[in-house]
Design an enzyme around this catalytic site. Structure first.
Site, PDB file in Angstrom:
ATOM      1  CE  LYS A   1      -4.562 -22.691 -40.188  1.00 60.37           C
ATOM      2  NZ  LYS A   1      -3.465 -22.674 -39.171  1.00 60.37           N
TER       3      LYS A   1
ATOM      4  CE  LYS B   1      -8.732 -14.014 -34.905  1.00 62.72           C
ATOM      5  NZ  LYS B   1      -7.271 -13.936 -34.596  1.00 62.72           N
TER       6      LYS B   1
ATOM      7  CE  LYS C   1      -4.068 -18.188 -30.260  1.00 61.82           C
ATOM      8  NZ  LYS C   1      -4.431 -17.254 -31.338  1.00 61.82           N
TER       9      LYS C   1
ATOM     10  CB  THR D   1      -1.621 -10.366 -38.972  1.00 57.41           C
ATOM     11  OG1 THR D   1      -1.474 -11.790 -38.908  1.00 57.41           O
ATOM     12  CG2 THR D   1      -2.584  -9.916 -37.897  1.00 57.41           C
TER      13      THR D   1
ATOM     14  CB  SER E   1      -3.282 -19.787 -41.977  1.00 57.51           C
ATOM     15  OG  SER E   1      -2.185 -19.440 -41.185  1.00 57.51           O
TER      16      SER E   1
HETATM   17  N1  GLU Z   1      -2.278 -16.805 -34.485  1.00 56.80           N
HETATM   18  C1  GLU Z   1      -2.995 -16.140 -35.530  1.00 56.80           C
HETATM   19  C2  GLU Z   1      -4.337 -15.631 -35.038  1.00 56.80           C
HETATM   20  O1  GLU Z   1      -4.539 -15.423 -33.858  1.00 56.80           O
HETATM   21  C3  GLU Z   1      -3.069 -16.967 -36.800  1.00 56.80           C
HETATM   22  C4  GLU Z   1      -3.782 -18.263 -36.706  1.00 56.80           C
HETATM   23  C5  GLU Z   1      -3.650 -19.150 -37.949  1.00 56.80           C
HETATM   24  O2  GLU Z   1      -3.060 -18.728 -38.924  1.00 56.80           O
HETATM   25  O3  GLU Z   1      -4.151 -20.277 -37.881  1.00 56.80           O
HETATM   26  O4  GLU Z   1      -5.217 -15.356 -35.805  1.00 56.80           O
END
Ligand code: GLU
Length: 430
Positions: free
Chosen positions: A77, A101, A113, A197, A356
């Site tokens: 993810k 995370k 990513k 966020t 998400s």
């Molecule tokens: N791009 C965001 C992050 O760095 C969200 C990632 C997501 O929702 O999967 O946490």
């Protein structure tokens, strides 16, 4: 509006310093080096060409990446960024942060990513659409609602996610929108995802302040970044009764020791595109913003902002990292010496991936929650994650920092899952 920052300046050292902190954490936990071996490289790293016909008829072949770091906890993810400076190493490091995370916040995902090396600021909307669809055509076979689920990141947004979901549905002949999150509500998005966020960051900041006995009402806050994360975090902190003494965007910031009216500031930014020209405030540089006399500093814009050169100037008692990677290892060291609590990015900005996760859950069971439900679950997850990590840090990381504590806490959970899944034949510990 894009998910995160206006600019990025990740250095080639990001991957190196991430790996060295993972290694140090594994060692401090007295775990087998096998745990580090599993985390050292992505499970899979894909580099693919994305050929795009530009509006003038020329063809541009963009380089793109997807890093699938570790899926011991569940499907990969993480966001996809469109940025001209993205590199393979940067994407790998960011995917590692996603693994950490997701582990520490307790979402059943692994880390991933992606990036397309392009400059969306120089593209028309149709070109951006073709890049988004091209990425899914190039990477579609490694993505999937049970395999790898992208989301917005730097310079990508809900519209980009909708194009990606549509392209995936066309390719796979089934409209399973759970393949990406951060979508518009009309195509299976989740209410509150766009500000998740910031909201998460604010819940974390409140918990951190409570822990240090700083009353949130009247707390002086400085925010670097007036975009989707920073601007909204400032608004929410103001609603909590904080005094926002400074805010900045990529061009510079403004300061008022008596407290800014963030509503008015954001309205000005919306109508003029900048923070310049607001009466009764002092205009400051981004460096000055970081050095403001305040209780809580939220760097929610660019990476590598608090460094060995300027960390000694930081006067805040708490730094809440809304952005990914705003503090360099040298900066971290100085903040630690000055007894400043740094709530690390993997914890502080985990609200995005948390909502998400809620979006994915709703897509999977074909139902949508209302905002109150989303917000309640987000608050609970953030408060619980903060207290778990902070408790672990106090217990196990004396003399160290909360970033190391967060890494260790996350790695502990990852190693337990590896052990149960039979990946660690010689056990977790040395
Ligand atoms: N791009 C965001 C992050 O760095 C969200 C990632 C997501 O929702 O999967 O946490």
């Amino acid at each position: 509006m894009s998910e995160k920052v206006e600019e990025k300046t990740t250095t080639d050292d990001t991957l190196k310093s991430t790996l060295s902190l993972i290694k140090q954490s594994v060692e401090e936990l007295e775990m087998s080096n096998d745990v580090y071996e599993y985390l050292r490289v992505p499970n899979r790293f894909v580099e693919a060409a994305v050929p795009v016909e530009m509006d003038d008829g020329s063809i541009n072949v963009f380089t793109s990446y997807r890093s699938q770091h570790n899926n011991v906890l569940g499907p990969f993810k993480g966001g996809i960024r469109f940025h001209p400076d993205s590199t393979a190493d940067e994407v790998k490091a960011l995917s590692m942060w996603m693994t950490l995370k997701c582990s520490l916040v307790g979402t059943p995902f692994g880390g991933g990513k992606g990036a397309v090396v392009c400059d969306p600021r120089k593209m028309s909307i149709r070109e951006k659409e073709r890049v988004s669809r091209g990425y899914v055509r190039a990477m579609g076979s490694v993505l999937g609602p049970e395999t790898d689920i992208p989301a917005p990141d730097v310079y990508t947004d809900a519209q980009v996610m909708a194009w990606m979901a549509d392209e995936y549905a066309t390719m796979m002949r089934e409209p399973n929108f759970g393949v990406v999150t951060g979508k518009p509500i009309a195509v299976g998005g989740c209410v509150g995802r766009e500000e998740a966020t910031s909201r998460g960051c604010v819940y974390i900041a409140k918990e951190a302040a409570r822990t240090l006995d700083i009353p949130i009402k009247g707390a002086r806050v400085a925010v670097q970044g007036a975009g989707n994360v920073g601007g909204f975090a400032a608004l929410l902190m103001e609603e909590e009764g904080c005094k926002i003494v400074g805010i900045s965007d990529s061009r510079g910031g403004i300061y008022d020791p008596a407290g800014l009216s963030i509503k008015d500031v954001m309205a000005h930014k919306k109508s003029t595109g900048s923070l310049e020209g607001i009466s009764g405030v002092k205009e400051i540089t981004n460096q000055e913003l970081l050095a403001l006399d305040c209780d809580i500093l939220i760097p929610a814009a660019m990476e590598n902002q608090i460094t060995g050169k300027n960390a000694a100037d930081v006067k805040a008692r708490i730094v809440v990292e809304g952005a990914n990677g705003p503090t360099t290892p040298e900066g971290d060291q100085i903040l630690k010496e000055n007894d400043i609590l740094v709530v690390p990015d993997v914890m502080a900005n985990s609200g995005g991936v948390t909502v998400s996760y809620f979006e994915w859950v709703q897509n999977n069971y074909g139902f949508s929650w209302d905002f109150a439900t989303v917000d309640k679950h987000l608050r609970e997850k953030m408060v619980e994650a903060f207290n778990n990590v902070y408790g672990f840090y106090c217990e196990r990381c004396i003399g160290s920092d909360m970033r190391t504590g967060a890494y260790m806490y996350a790695i502990k959970k990852l190693a337990e899952a590896m052990q149960y899944r039979g990946w660690l034949r010689n056990g977790i510990y040395t």
